[in-house]
Enzyme design. Structure first.
Site, mmCIF file in Angstrom:
data_model
loop_
_atom_site.group_PDB
_atom_site.id
_atom_site.type_symbol
_atom_site.label_atom_id
_atom_site.label_comp_id
_atom_site.label_asym_id
_atom_site.label_seq_id
_atom_site.Cartn_x
_atom_site.Cartn_y
_atom_site.Cartn_z
ATOM 1 N N GLU A 19 0.861 -1.193 0.000
ATOM 2 C CA GLU A 19 0.000 0.000 0.000
ATOM 3 C C GLU A 19 0.897 1.242 0.000
ATOM 4 O O GLU A 19 2.085 1.140 0.325
ATOM 5 C CB GLU A 19 -0.880 0.007 1.261
ATOM 6 C CG GLU A 19 -1.842 -1.160 1.287
ATOM 7 C CD GLU A 19 -2.825 -1.089 2.451
ATOM 8 O OE1 GLU A 19 -2.823 -0.088 3.202
ATOM 9 O OE2 GLU A 19 -3.597 -2.043 2.580
ATOM 10 N N GLU A 40 9.479 -7.610 -3.962
ATOM 11 C CA GLU A 40 9.397 -8.819 -3.118
ATOM 12 C C GLU A 40 10.352 -8.721 -1.917
ATOM 13 O O GLU A 40 11.000 -9.686 -1.536
ATOM 14 C CB GLU A 40 9.621 -10.087 -3.953
ATOM 15 C CG GLU A 40 8.528 -10.199 -5.008
ATOM 16 C CD GLU A 40 8.174 -11.595 -5.444
ATOM 17 O OE1 GLU A 40 8.443 -12.532 -4.695
ATOM 18 O OE2 GLU A 40 7.613 -11.702 -6.536
ATOM 19 N N ARG A 65 10.624 -14.975 -3.537
ATOM 20 C CA ARG A 65 12.004 -14.449 -3.459
ATOM 21 C C ARG A 65 12.991 -15.364 -4.175
ATOM 22 O O ARG A 65 13.939 -14.901 -4.805
ATOM 23 C CB ARG A 65 12.405 -14.307 -1.987
ATOM 24 C CG ARG A 65 11.776 -13.086 -1.391
ATOM 25 C CD ARG A 65 11.848 -13.016 0.095
ATOM 26 N NE ARG A 65 11.073 -11.841 0.506
ATOM 27 C CZ ARG A 65 10.785 -11.523 1.741
ATOM 28 N NH1 ARG A 65 11.197 -12.290 2.735
ATOM 29 N NH2 ARG A 65 10.099 -10.445 2.010
ATOM 30 N N ARG A 86 35.115 -5.868 -30.087
ATOM 31 C CA ARG A 86 35.473 -4.442 -30.071
ATOM 32 C C ARG A 86 36.995 -4.261 -29.975
ATOM 33 O O ARG A 86 37.632 -4.788 -29.054
ATOM 34 C CB ARG A 86 34.791 -3.772 -28.868
ATOM 35 C CG ARG A 86 35.196 -2.352 -28.617
ATOM 36 C CD ARG A 86 34.642 -1.429 -29.664
ATOM 37 N NE ARG A 86 34.940 -0.025 -29.348
ATOM 38 C CZ ARG A 86 34.767 0.943 -30.239
ATOM 39 N NH1 ARG A 86 34.331 0.687 -31.459
ATOM 40 N NH2 ARG A 86 35.050 2.197 -29.899
ATOM 41 N N PHE A 143 1.480 -0.395 -6.691
ATOM 42 C CA PHE A 143 2.551 -1.136 -7.390
ATOM 43 C C PHE A 143 2.176 -2.600 -7.625
ATOM 44 O O PHE A 143 3.026 -3.484 -7.433
ATOM 45 C CB PHE A 143 3.837 -1.140 -6.554
ATOM 46 C CG PHE A 143 4.528 0.177 -6.385
ATOM 47 C CD1 PHE A 143 4.601 1.087 -7.435
ATOM 48 C CD2 PHE A 143 5.152 0.508 -5.183
ATOM 49 C CE1 PHE A 143 5.270 2.301 -7.268
ATOM 50 C CE2 PHE A 143 5.819 1.711 -5.013
ATOM 51 C CZ PHE A 143 5.873 2.618 -6.061
ATOM 52 N N ILE A 144 0.948 -2.878 -8.018
ATOM 53 C CA ILE A 144 0.574 -4.283 -8.181
ATOM 54 C C ILE A 144 0.862 -4.759 -9.609
ATOM 55 O O ILE A 144 0.225 -4.302 -10.571
ATOM 56 C CB ILE A 144 -0.910 -4.530 -7.778
ATOM 57 C CG1 ILE A 144 -1.171 -3.950 -6.367
ATOM 58 C CG2 ILE A 144 -1.262 -6.021 -7.852
ATOM 59 C CD1 ILE A 144 -0.218 -4.429 -5.270
ATOM 60 N N GLY A 192 1.250 3.493 2.121
ATOM 61 C CA GLY A 192 1.902 3.675 3.429
ATOM 62 C C GLY A 192 2.448 2.389 4.020
ATOM 63 O O GLY A 192 2.945 2.382 5.148
ATOM 64 N N ILE A 226 31.842 -2.247 -19.834
ATOM 65 C CA ILE A 226 32.596 -2.963 -20.875
ATOM 66 C C ILE A 226 32.154 -2.515 -22.270
ATOM 67 O O ILE A 226 32.961 -2.445 -23.194
ATOM 68 C CB ILE A 226 32.428 -4.499 -20.678
ATOM 69 C CG1 ILE A 226 33.184 -4.938 -19.418
ATOM 70 C CG2 ILE A 226 32.909 -5.286 -21.907
ATOM 71 C CD1 ILE A 226 32.865 -6.333 -18.927
HETATM 72 C C1 FAD Z 1 7.777 -2.710 -10.474
HETATM 73 C C2 FAD Z 1 7.222 -3.096 -9.127
HETATM 74 C C3 FAD Z 1 6.394 -4.194 -9.024
HETATM 75 C C4 FAD Z 1 5.841 -4.546 -7.768
HETATM 76 N N1 FAD Z 1 4.956 -5.600 -7.700
HETATM 77 C C5 FAD Z 1 4.272 -5.818 -6.539
HETATM 78 C C6 FAD Z 1 3.187 -6.769 -6.477
HETATM 79 O O1 FAD Z 1 2.872 -7.440 -7.459
HETATM 80 N N2 FAD Z 1 2.504 -6.907 -5.317
HETATM 81 C C7 FAD Z 1 2.819 -6.198 -4.196
HETATM 82 O O2 FAD Z 1 2.152 -6.396 -3.174
HETATM 83 N N3 FAD Z 1 3.843 -5.292 -4.207
HETATM 84 C C8 FAD Z 1 4.570 -5.075 -5.358
HETATM 85 N N4 FAD Z 1 5.579 -4.131 -5.404
HETATM 86 C C9 FAD Z 1 5.907 -3.366 -4.198
HETATM 87 C C10 FAD Z 1 7.281 -3.677 -3.638
HETATM 88 O O3 FAD Z 1 7.293 -4.959 -3.057
HETATM 89 C C11 FAD Z 1 7.650 -2.544 -2.667
HETATM 90 O O4 FAD Z 1 7.933 -1.404 -3.458
HETATM 91 C C12 FAD Z 1 8.819 -2.886 -1.771
HETATM 92 O O5 FAD Z 1 8.465 -3.902 -0.877
HETATM 93 C C13 FAD Z 1 9.348 -1.682 -0.983
HETATM 94 O O6 FAD Z 1 8.320 -0.941 -0.393
HETATM 95 P P1 FAD Z 1 8.290 0.670 -0.593
HETATM 96 O O7 FAD Z 1 8.396 0.901 -2.056
HETATM 97 O O8 FAD Z 1 7.110 1.203 0.110
HETATM 98 O O9 FAD Z 1 9.623 1.194 0.086
HETATM 99 P P2 FAD Z 1 9.838 1.542 1.642
HETATM 100 O O10 FAD Z 1 9.360 0.425 2.495
HETATM 101 O O11 FAD Z 1 9.298 2.901 1.923
HETATM 102 O O12 FAD Z 1 11.428 1.590 1.720
HETATM 103 C C14 FAD Z 1 12.217 2.731 1.352
HETATM 104 C C15 FAD Z 1 13.668 2.414 1.734
HETATM 105 O O13 FAD Z 1 13.765 2.254 3.161
HETATM 106 C C16 FAD Z 1 14.329 0.999 3.475
HETATM 107 N N5 FAD Z 1 13.744 0.510 4.718
HETATM 108 C C17 FAD Z 1 12.427 0.429 5.065
HETATM 109 N N6 FAD Z 1 12.297 -0.073 6.300
HETATM 110 C C18 FAD Z 1 13.562 -0.333 6.753
HETATM 111 C C19 FAD Z 1 14.112 -0.873 7.954
HETATM 112 N N7 FAD Z 1 13.323 -1.262 8.953
HETATM 113 N N8 FAD Z 1 15.447 -0.983 8.056
HETATM 114 C C20 FAD Z 1 16.260 -0.606 7.039
HETATM 115 N N9 FAD Z 1 15.813 -0.092 5.887
HETATM 116 C C21 FAD Z 1 14.479 0.045 5.742
HETATM 117 C C22 FAD Z 1 14.000 0.124 2.259
HETATM 118 O O14 FAD Z 1 14.885 -0.988 2.162
HETATM 119 C C23 FAD Z 1 14.176 1.096 1.124
HETATM 120 O O15 FAD Z 1 15.537 1.216 0.830
HETATM 121 C C24 FAD Z 1 6.169 -3.794 -6.633
HETATM 122 C C25 FAD Z 1 7.030 -2.691 -6.741
HETATM 123 C C26 FAD Z 1 7.537 -2.325 -7.977
HETATM 124 C C27 FAD Z 1 8.412 -1.107 -8.071
#
Ligand code: FAD
Length: 380
Positions: free
Chosen positions: A126, A364, A243, A268, A155-156, A128, A338
């Site tokens: 979500e 993931e 994963r 090359r 982001f689904i 948030g 490269i």
């Molecule tokens: C192309 C794409 C396809 C996707 N497909 C799916 C899908 O099919 N279904 C689905 O449910 N989701 C999907 N996602 C969502 C994806 O799994 C999330 O984007 C991901 O889990 C990270 O969540 P966030 O983007 O909210 O980042 P955030 O959780 O806000 O993280 C931001 C940064 O903070 C770091 N961080 C957060 N908490 C901590 C902590 N406690 N300690 C250290 N570092 C931390 C993170 O590692 C990251 O570097 C997809 C995303 C993309 C971009």
């Protein structure tokens, strides 16, 4: 790990399919339009690839996690985006149903998914609640025989063309964090379900990703998946398998980068000889090959140990994803290096690989989340 003759043949089959069917014309079209290509999806379905890991009684091939990992790897070596086509159904699509669906749910939903007739996506994230998936705000309130869902998933992958989504929603707001969350099978045609506009992504263009918006969506209680309030643990179990698939995808992308780089370095010429003759270049190739092999062995052995019910599986899947994704990003960086200036130009394969590689350490579960899983297991 030494592959048996049968495993080697299977791997060859996946490679041949990818090399024959994932034509430059198709890959360029995906990149230009950004749209889902139903024809190649259906072709994969006819070959049984969408159900490689799904049991035979539910329309799949009944293969093991190793066969699945080899498929994703070989597909990603040619096209990371098309590897997702075959990955979705086997992993995040059928996974939650196979873990805890009733017999009727498995028959109704897994069989058409395994055959490619229906597309089922996984909706956990979500706006948030990303890494902290326990922060889910989407709500499901019981009213007689139905649950009424409200919220927004973001982001689904596959949402714009999906038939069904497994949606995670809070059913018991009095419970904190990951507790009190349930899973629902949501028909994407139900009144109140809509999708946001497809995101403009850096890479994996050709597999649309969007929000799913739920406004007073009435879901019958027969579409509650697994026990009430206990959906989160199934999400985590599904993500272990997911994963591993993503780790295999990262190995495939890195191998694609290496293959292109070896070829280019031999062709090359600068300073009167092929650039492969310069140690700075050949050592980069050596490092790439070594890291790819290390990641591959970790992925393959994790696949075998996971199927054998190894209690360390969750940690091993997180290790595979962490190592393979970071390794893949290093390999993609070197591949562009490269290729010099040509590596920055879209006509060269490595430019696309470089963009596609970037997502492997984010979706993931980010690399930081994998480190949390691994260190959590070490320090418990
Ligand atoms: C192309 C794409 C396809 C996707 N497909 C799916 C899908 O099919 N279904 C689905 O449910 N989701 C999907 N996602 C969502 C994806 O799994 C999330 O984007 C991901 O889990 C990270 O969540 P966030 O983007 O909210 O980042 P955030 O959780 O806000 O993280 C931001 C940064 O903070 C770091 N961080 C957060 N908490 C901590 C902590 N406690 N300690 C250290 N570092 C931390 C993170 O590692 C990251 O570097 C997809 C995303 C993309 C971009």
């Amino acid at each position: 790990m030494v592959l048996t003759e049968k495993q080697q043949m299977l791997r060859k089959l996946f490679r041949q399919f990818a090399e024959t069917e994932f034509t430059d014309e198709l890959l360029d079209r995906l990149e230009e339009t950004g749209e889902f290509d139903r024809a190649i999806h259906d072709k994969m379905a006819r070959c049984g690839f969408l159900g490689v890991k799904i049991p035979v009684e539910y329309g799949g091939q009944g293969g093991d996690s190793l066969a699945y990992a080899m498929m994703v790897e070989e597909f990603a070596r040619v096209s990371p985006v098309l590897s997702i086509y075959a990955n979705t159904s086997n992993s995040l699509g059928a996974g939650p149903l196979l873990y805890c669906g009733t017999e009727e749910q498995k028959r109704n939903y897994v069989i058409p998914v395994a055959k490619g007739e229906k597309i089922l996506v996984f909706a956990l994230t979500e706006p948030g609640a990303g890494s902290d998936a326990g922060g889910t705000l989407t709500s499901a309130v019981q009213a007689g025989d139905e649950f009424i869902l409200n919220g927004r998933k973001t982001f689904i992958s596959g949402a714009p063309f999906a038939d069904y989504a497994v949606v995670y929603a809070k059913t018991d707001p009095s419970q904190k964090g990951s507790k009190g969350i349930s899973m629902f099978l949501v028909d994407m045609k139900l009144p109140g379900v809509s999708c946001g506009k497809p995101e403009h992504k850096m890479g994996i263009v050709g597999y649309p990703t969007s929000d799913i918006i739920l406004e007073d969506v009435h879901v019958h209680k027969s579409d509650l998946l697994g026990p009430l309030h206990k959906g989160f643990s199934t999400a985590m179990k599904t993500l272990d398998g997911g994963r591993l698939g993503m780790a295999a995808q990262a190995v495939g992308i890195a191998q694609g980068c290496l293959d292109a780089s070896v070829k280019y370095a031999k062709e090359r010429k600068q300073f009167g000889k092929p650039i492969a003759k310069f140690q700075a270049i050949s050592f980069m190739l050596a490092d790439m090959a070594t890291e790819i092999e290390a990641a591959r062995q970790l992925v393959y052995s994790t696949a075998v140990r996971k199927d054998a019910g190894d209690p360390e599986s969750a940690k091993l899947c997180a290790m595979s994803k962490l190592y393979a994704a970071e390794m893949c990003n290093r390999a993609a960086y070197k591949a562009v290096q490269i290729h010099g200036g040509y590596g920055y130009i879209k006509e060269y394969k490595v430019e696309r690989f470089y963009r596609d590689a970037r997502i492997t350490s984010i979706y993931e579960g980010t690399s930081q989340v994998q480190q949390m899983v691994i260190s959590g297991s070490l320090l418990k």
